[in-house]
Design an enzyme around this catalytic site. Structure first.
Site, PDB file in Angstrom:
ATOM      1  N   CYS A   2      -6.748  -6.351 -13.879  1.00  0.00           N
ATOM      2  CA  CYS A   2      -5.655  -5.985 -12.967  1.00  0.00           C
ATOM      3  C   CYS A   2      -6.212  -5.282 -11.723  1.00  0.00           C
ATOM      4  O   CYS A   2      -7.354  -4.807 -11.703  1.00  0.00           O
ATOM      5  CB  CYS A   2      -4.603  -5.130 -13.677  1.00  0.00           C
ATOM      6  SG  CYS A   2      -4.907  -3.353 -13.662  1.00  0.00           S
ATOM      7  N   ASP A  28      -1.485   5.426  -1.668  1.00  0.00           N
ATOM      8  CA  ASP A  28      -0.787   4.139  -1.750  1.00  0.00           C
ATOM      9  C   ASP A  28      -0.994   3.386  -0.437  1.00  0.00           C
ATOM     10  O   ASP A  28      -0.896   3.961   0.640  1.00  0.00           O
ATOM     11  CB  ASP A  28       0.704   4.350  -2.026  1.00  0.00           C
ATOM     12  CG  ASP A  28       1.396   3.071  -2.470  1.00  0.00           C
ATOM     13  OD1 ASP A  28       1.840   3.021  -3.641  1.00  0.00           O
ATOM     14  OD2 ASP A  28       1.494   2.112  -1.667  1.00  0.00           O
ATOM     15  N   GLY A  88      11.250  -2.159 -11.726  1.00  0.00           N
ATOM     16  CA  GLY A  88      10.635  -2.432 -10.427  1.00  0.00           C
ATOM     17  C   GLY A  88       9.134  -2.286 -10.407  1.00  0.00           C
ATOM     18  O   GLY A  88       8.531  -2.064  -9.358  1.00  0.00           O
ATOM     19  N   HIS A  95       0.919   3.905 -13.650  1.00  0.00           N
ATOM     20  CA  HIS A  95       0.672   4.750 -12.473  1.00  0.00           C
ATOM     21  C   HIS A  95       1.891   5.600 -12.198  1.00  0.00           C
ATOM     22  O   HIS A  95       3.023   5.167 -12.374  1.00  0.00           O
ATOM     23  CB  HIS A  95       0.315   3.916 -11.237  1.00  0.00           C
ATOM     24  CG  HIS A  95       1.296   2.831 -10.905  1.00  0.00           C
ATOM     25  ND1 HIS A  95       1.339   1.643 -11.604  1.00  0.00           N
ATOM     26  CD2 HIS A  95       2.265   2.753  -9.969  1.00  0.00           C
ATOM     27  CE1 HIS A  95       2.290   0.872 -11.105  1.00  0.00           C
ATOM     28  NE2 HIS A  95       2.875   1.524 -10.114  1.00  0.00           N
TER      29      HIS A  95
HETATM   30  P1  AMP Z   1       4.908  -0.325  -8.622  1.00  0.00           P
HETATM   31  O1  AMP Z   1       5.929  -1.169  -7.890  1.00  0.00           O
HETATM   32  O2  AMP Z   1       5.502   0.902  -9.232  1.00  0.00           O
HETATM   33  O3  AMP Z   1       4.108  -1.162  -9.581  1.00  0.00           O
HETATM   34  O4  AMP Z   1       3.936   0.221  -7.501  1.00  0.00           O
HETATM   35  C1  AMP Z   1       2.753  -0.412  -7.132  1.00  0.00           C
HETATM   36  C2  AMP Z   1       2.239   0.318  -5.924  1.00  0.00           C
HETATM   37  O5  AMP Z   1       0.877  -0.044  -5.731  1.00  0.00           O
HETATM   38  C3  AMP Z   1       2.971  -0.023  -4.611  1.00  0.00           C
HETATM   39  O6  AMP Z   1       3.523   1.171  -4.057  1.00  0.00           O
HETATM   40  C4  AMP Z   1       1.873  -0.628  -3.722  1.00  0.00           C
HETATM   41  O7  AMP Z   1       2.018  -0.267  -2.368  1.00  0.00           O
HETATM   42  C5  AMP Z   1       0.623  -0.050  -4.350  1.00  0.00           C
HETATM   43  N1  AMP Z   1      -0.604  -0.811  -4.157  1.00  0.00           N
HETATM   44  C6  AMP Z   1      -0.798  -2.117  -4.413  1.00  0.00           C
HETATM   45  N2  AMP Z   1      -2.069  -2.467  -4.163  1.00  0.00           N
HETATM   46  C7  AMP Z   1      -2.700  -1.349  -3.731  1.00  0.00           C
HETATM   47  C8  AMP Z   1      -4.034  -1.047  -3.307  1.00  0.00           C
HETATM   48  N3  AMP Z   1      -4.986  -1.973  -3.281  1.00  0.00           N
HETATM   49  N4  AMP Z   1      -4.311   0.217  -2.924  1.00  0.00           N
HETATM   50  C9  AMP Z   1      -3.361   1.167  -2.947  1.00  0.00           C
HETATM   51  N5  AMP Z   1      -2.096   0.953  -3.347  1.00  0.00           N
HETATM   52  C10 AMP Z   1      -1.761  -0.286  -3.729  1.00  0.00           C
END
Ligand code: AMP
Length: 111
Positions: A2, A28, A88, A95
């Site tokens: 992942c 983020d 969501g 995380h």
């Molecule tokens: P969720 O919708 O709770 O799964 O949140 C996933 C979060 O990961 C989102 O806020 C994205 O902006 C963030 N995200 C995805 N890829 C990356 C990355 N490479 N570096 C930092 N944040 C990321």
């Protein structure tokens, strides 16, 4: 593997806020507030729902340390963890979102 496991492994760069042997906090990529940090265990768990309680317990003090490092303890912050489709969740690696730096009057992922 992942995307967050790739971040832990150094395959994908990140802006680290705080790290120890078991946990990592990084910015983020698409912030929903002035301060938006993601806090993860380095070990992979699909979501909060399948994470052993002792890991969550250890994460609690790490989250508090991240808040200290960010200087948001007094002004306050919000912690969110999304679980599964209806929660969501987009990245299937546990995380916590830490939102701060301004009044965060809305939820991550709100339609
Ligand atoms: P969720 O919708 O709770 O799964 O949140 C996933 C979060 O990961 C989102 O806020 C994205 O902006 C963030 N995200 C995805 N890829 C990356 C990355 N490479 N570096 C930092 N944040 C990321």
């Amino acid at each position: 593997m992942c995307i967050f496991c790739k971040i832990v492994g150094g395959e994908i760069p990140n802006k680290t806020v705080l790290e120890n042997d078991n946990f990592l906090a990084f910015e983020d990529i698409n912030p929903s507030a002035k301060v938006h940090v993601l806090i993860i265990p380095k070990a992979h768990y699909d979501s909060f729902d399948v994470t052993p309680p002792e890991i969550i317990g250890e994460m609690t003090s790490f989250v508090q340390d991240v808040a200290s490092k960010l200087g948001v303890k007094e002004s306050g912050y919000r912690i969110i963890t999304n679980i599964g489709k209806h929660g969501g969740q987009e990245v299937p690696h546990l995380h916590f979102h830490l939102l701060a730096g301004e009044y965060v009057g809305r939820l991550v992922g709100q339609k």
